[in-house]
Design a protein around this motif. Structure first.
Motif, short mmCIF file in Angstrom:
data_model
loop_
_atom_site.label_atom_id
_atom_site.label_comp_id
_atom_site.label_asym_id
_atom_site.label_seq_id
_atom_site.Cartn_x
_atom_site.Cartn_y
_atom_site.Cartn_z
N GLY A 130 72.82 2.65 -157.65
CA GLY A 130 73.03 2.93 -156.22
C GLY A 130 72.15 4.07 -155.73
O GLY A 130 70.94 4.12 -156.00
N TRP A 131 72.77 4.98 -155.01
CA TRP A 131 72.01 6.08 -154.40
C TRP A 131 71.46 7.07 -155.44
O TRP A 131 70.76 8.01 -155.07
N SER A 132 71.80 6.86 -156.72
CA SER A 132 71.22 7.78 -157.71
C SER A 132 69.78 7.38 -158.07
O SER A 132 69.06 8.13 -158.72
N CYS A 133 69.37 6.18 -157.63
CA CYS A 133 68.01 5.72 -157.94
C CYS A 133 67.04 6.16 -156.84
O CYS A 133 67.33 5.96 -155.66
N PRO A 134 65.88 6.67 -157.21
CA PRO A 134 64.88 7.00 -156.19
C PRO A 134 64.53 5.77 -155.34
O PRO A 134 64.20 5.89 -154.16
N GLU A 135 64.63 4.56 -155.96
CA GLU A 135 64.29 3.32 -155.22
C GLU A 135 65.25 3.05 -154.08
O GLU A 135 64.99 2.20 -153.22
N SER A 136 66.40 3.73 -154.07
CA SER A 136 67.39 3.45 -153.02
C SER A 136 66.80 3.66 -151.63
O SER A 136 67.19 3.00 -150.68
N PRO A 180 75.90 8.66 -162.86
CA PRO A 180 75.41 7.91 -164.01
C PRO A 180 76.01 8.47 -165.31
O PRO A 180 76.33 9.66 -165.37
N LYS A 181 76.14 7.57 -166.29
CA LYS A 181 76.68 8.01 -167.59
C LYS A 181 75.82 9.13 -168.16
O LYS A 181 74.60 9.11 -168.02
N GLY A 182 76.48 10.08 -168.79
CA GLY A 182 75.74 11.13 -169.47
C GLY A 182 75.18 12.19 -168.53
O GLY A 182 74.37 13.02 -168.94
N CYS A 183 75.60 12.18 -167.28
CA CYS A 183 75.10 13.16 -166.32
C CYS A 183 75.64 14.55 -166.69
O CYS A 183 76.84 14.73 -166.87
N THR A 184 74.75 15.50 -166.81
CA THR A 184 75.20 16.82 -167.28
C THR A 184 75.39 17.83 -166.14
O THR A 184 76.22 18.71 -166.22
N ASN A 185 74.62 17.70 -165.09
CA ASN A 185 74.79 18.61 -163.95
C ASN A 185 75.26 17.79 -162.74
O ASN A 185 74.47 17.26 -161.97
N GLU A 186 76.57 17.67 -162.64
CA GLU A 186 77.18 16.80 -161.63
C GLU A 186 76.74 17.18 -160.22
O GLU A 186 76.41 16.33 -159.39
N MET A 187 76.71 18.45 -159.97
CA MET A 187 76.37 18.90 -158.62
C MET A 187 74.92 18.56 -158.27
O MET A 187 74.63 18.08 -157.17
N LYS A 188 74.03 18.78 -159.20
CA LYS A 188 72.62 18.44 -158.95
C LYS A 188 72.48 16.94 -158.71
O LYS A 188 71.76 16.51 -157.81
N GLU A 189 73.19 16.17 -159.51
CA GLU A 189 73.12 14.71 -159.37
C GLU A 189 73.59 14.28 -157.98
O GLU A 189 72.95 13.48 -157.31
N ILE A 190 74.71 14.84 -157.55
CA ILE A 190 75.27 14.43 -156.26
C ILE A 190 74.33 14.84 -155.12
O ILE A 190 74.08 14.07 -154.20
N TYR A 191 73.79 16.04 -155.21
CA TYR A 191 72.89 16.47 -154.13
C TYR A 191 71.53 15.77 -154.19
O TYR A 191 70.83 15.68 -153.18
N GLN A 192 71.18 15.26 -155.36
CA GLN A 192 69.98 14.43 -155.40
C GLN A 192 70.23 13.10 -154.68
O GLN A 192 69.40 12.63 -153.90
N GLN A 193 71.41 12.52 -154.91
CA GLN A 193 71.76 11.28 -154.21
C GLN A 193 71.80 11.55 -152.70
O GLN A 193 71.33 10.73 -151.90
N ASN A 194 72.38 12.67 -152.36
CA ASN A 194 72.44 13.05 -150.95
C ASN A 194 71.02 13.15 -150.36
O ASN A 194 70.77 12.72 -149.23
N HIS A 195 70.12 13.69 -151.14
CA HIS A 195 68.73 13.83 -150.69
C HIS A 195 68.10 12.45 -150.43
O HIS A 195 67.44 12.25 -149.41
N TYR A 196 68.34 11.53 -151.35
CA TYR A 196 67.79 10.19 -151.13
C TYR A 196 68.33 9.59 -149.84
O TYR A 196 67.61 8.93 -149.08
N MET A 197 69.61 9.82 -149.60
CA MET A 197 70.20 9.29 -148.35
C MET A 197 69.55 9.95 -147.13
O MET A 197 69.28 9.28 -146.13
N LEU A 198 69.31 11.24 -147.22
CA LEU A 198 68.70 11.94 -146.07
C LEU A 198 67.29 11.40 -145.80
O LEU A 198 66.91 11.16 -144.65
N VAL A 199 66.55 11.19 -146.88
CA VAL A 199 65.17 10.69 -146.71
C VAL A 199 65.22 9.25 -146.21
O VAL A 199 64.46 8.86 -145.29
N ALA A 200 66.13 8.45 -146.78
CA ALA A 200 66.25 7.06 -146.35
C ALA A 200 66.60 7.01 -144.87
O ALA A 200 66.00 6.25 -144.09
N GLN A 201 67.53 7.83 -144.47
CA GLN A 201 67.93 7.85 -143.06
C GLN A 201 66.75 8.23 -142.16
O GLN A 201 66.51 7.59 -141.12
#
Ligand code: BG6
Length: 467
Positions: A130-136, A180-201
């Motif tokens: 989903g939004w964790s992929c740069p391709e999103s 994603p499985k094995g994610c170690t920095n939850e906050m960074k992961e979530i804000y990266q997804q957020n970033h993809y959404m911002l750029v997509a928007q």
């Protein structure tokens, strides 16, 4: 006593729904499953196979909306109904359904106000991350192109992503964002997804302006003021922190194309800054909304954090109560609550509108606002005086905000018709139109006009003069 400015005659009175909560027919006529269809159904609540069965009842439903006098209907398009795999092959029956829905609105001069994405990522893309992929970003652009191409001749108002801020703050509760499985920095992961959404928007806003120059597009965030629990300066700083994390991050990025400085500093401290790909900064700068769409249910109140109350640094105030060192959620003793424990704050609505306008100077439309309740159908009637009171008090505050010099385009409460709530089932109802079904007993799905239906009809007919 303030001198009140009247609602304009072209003010867009209407109401909202979202595809996965209202349509049903979730695997019918070629629709692919969305992440909502494959998630675990919350205990004791219905699944999404039928919902209000709007898919099969939309003509009847839109006729009822027309009877209320709606000027607009805000609904969302299901990505996986149009593109069952999320990308690639288009589902002609999906296009056909939305063509009919749009045409049915236009038949009654109801302006379709269309959300492109409301919590329902196609499962095929969700499985890939989903939004964790740069391709999103590219997936969303492809989907947007399909929408603008097929519906852009008739749809002149678009909303990008519903409540991106709630996805980021509470996406796992909504079932629409995962780690994603094995994610170690939850906050960074979530804000990266957020970033993809911002750029997509941002890219989709630019695309919309290129493909349909006469169309208008904007975000649909959940914005509400955060109060300080007291006038202690430390509490005020805590409220500023949560205001930035909850609200301004998203609007600063949507409108000005920049990250809010308080949030960026907070991310830096937590080693959670998103990575920028080449061109991201420029894309953010180039995307310009024509208006701000926002949902408003309740304000939040914060006090200084003692640094210990939560182990989840991306907490929503409604779920885990704060972010260590930044703010701590506080129960506002001045506000009453709904049956479902949501604070009710009409005055905070005015405050929120004033604050958004003074920061961004764009026209605004309220895309959601309303009260979830256990409505009772008795002898074909639903006496929802509590809903009338709730909506009346909120509309009064919109008028006050307009009288304060804020530019308001319209008001679309949640929801036009009863539908399934995000995680509390069918019994938590919001609509003007009652749908006769229970959590598991579908009955005949017959529609009934609630008392609020007749009241809202009068409000619209009098341009908000008779509340
Ligand atoms: C908003 C969402 O957050 O609130 C809607 O955009 C949702 O999808 C609405 O239904 C009410 O929340 P809930 O949890 O009561 O359904």
């Amino acid at each position: 006593h303030k001198k009140l400015v009247k609602f304009d005659n072209d003010f867009l009175w209407g109401a909202s729904t979202s595809a996965y909560q209202v349509e049903g027919a979730n695997l019918v006529d070629g629709k692919g499953p969305s992440c909502q269809d494959v998630k675990e159904v919350p205990e004791g609540t219905s699944d999404l196979t039928v919902c209000a069965d709007h898919y099969h009842h939309f003509k009847e439903d839109i006729a009822l909306m027309a009877e209320m006098g709606f000027k607009t209907y805000r609904f969302s398009i299901s990505w996986s109904r149009v593109l069952p795999q999320g990308t690639g092959k288009i589902n002609p029956k999906g296009i056909e359904f939305y063509n009919q829905l749009i045409d049915e609105c236009l038949k009654y001069n109801i302006i379709p106000f269309v959300t492109m994405f409301h919590f329902d990522m196609p499962a095929a893309l969700d499985e890939k991350g989903g939004w964790s992929c740069p391709e999103s970003v590219e997936w969303f652009l492809e989907y947007a192109r399909v929408l603008f191409k097929n519906f852009g001749d008739r749809v002149k108002y678009w909303l990008t992503i519903n409540e991106q801020n709630m996805l980021t703050l509470a996406g796992q509760v909504i079932g629409a964002l995962h780690l994603p499985k094995g994610c170690t920095n939850e906050m960074k992961e979530i804000y990266q997804q957020n970033h993809y959404m911002l750029v997509a928007q941002a890219k989709v806003m630019s695309l919309c302006h290129d493909m349909n120059p006469d169309a208008k597009i904007g975000p649909a965030l959940n914005i509400s003021l955060v109060y300080a629990a007291s006038c202690r300066p430390e509490d005020v700083i805590a409220a500023q922190n949560f205001n930035a994390i909850r609200n301004w991050l998203y609007l600063d990025a949507s409108v000005y194309g920049v990250y809010n400085n308080l949030v960026w500093a907070y991310l830096q401290e937590n080693d959670a800054c998103p990575e920028f790909a080449d061109g991201d900064a420029e894309a953010l700068k180039n995307g310009h909304p024509d208006f701000i769409g926002f949902n408003y249910y309740n304000t939040a109140t914060c006090q200084e954090s003692d640094g210990t109350e939560t182990d989840n640094p991306v907490a929503d105030q409604q779920t885990t109560g704060g972010a260590a060192g930044l703010y701590r959620a506080y129960r506002n003793e001045y506000l009453e609550m709904t049956e479902f424990g949501w604070e009710i704050d009409p005055v905070g609505f005015r405050g929120t509108i004033r604050e958004i306008y003074s920061r961004y100077r764009l026209p605004m439309i309220v895309c959601e606002n309303g009260i979830g309740a256990y409505d009772q159908l008795v002898d074909g009637r639903v006496h929802d005086s509590y809903r009338i009171q709730y909506l009346r008090e909120h509309i009064e505050q919109i008028q006050l905000a307009i009288s304060d010099g804020c530019e308001m385009m319209g008001y679309c409460p949640w929801s036009a018709i009863d539908l399934i709530s995000t995680h509390e089932g069918m019994v938590k109802r919001y609509g003007f139109i009652y749908v006769d079904r229970e959590e598991f007993d579908l009955k005949q799905l017959k529609r009934y006009r609630k008392d609020s239906f007749y009241w809202y009809k009068k409000v619209i007919a009098t341009h908000g003069r008779d509340l």
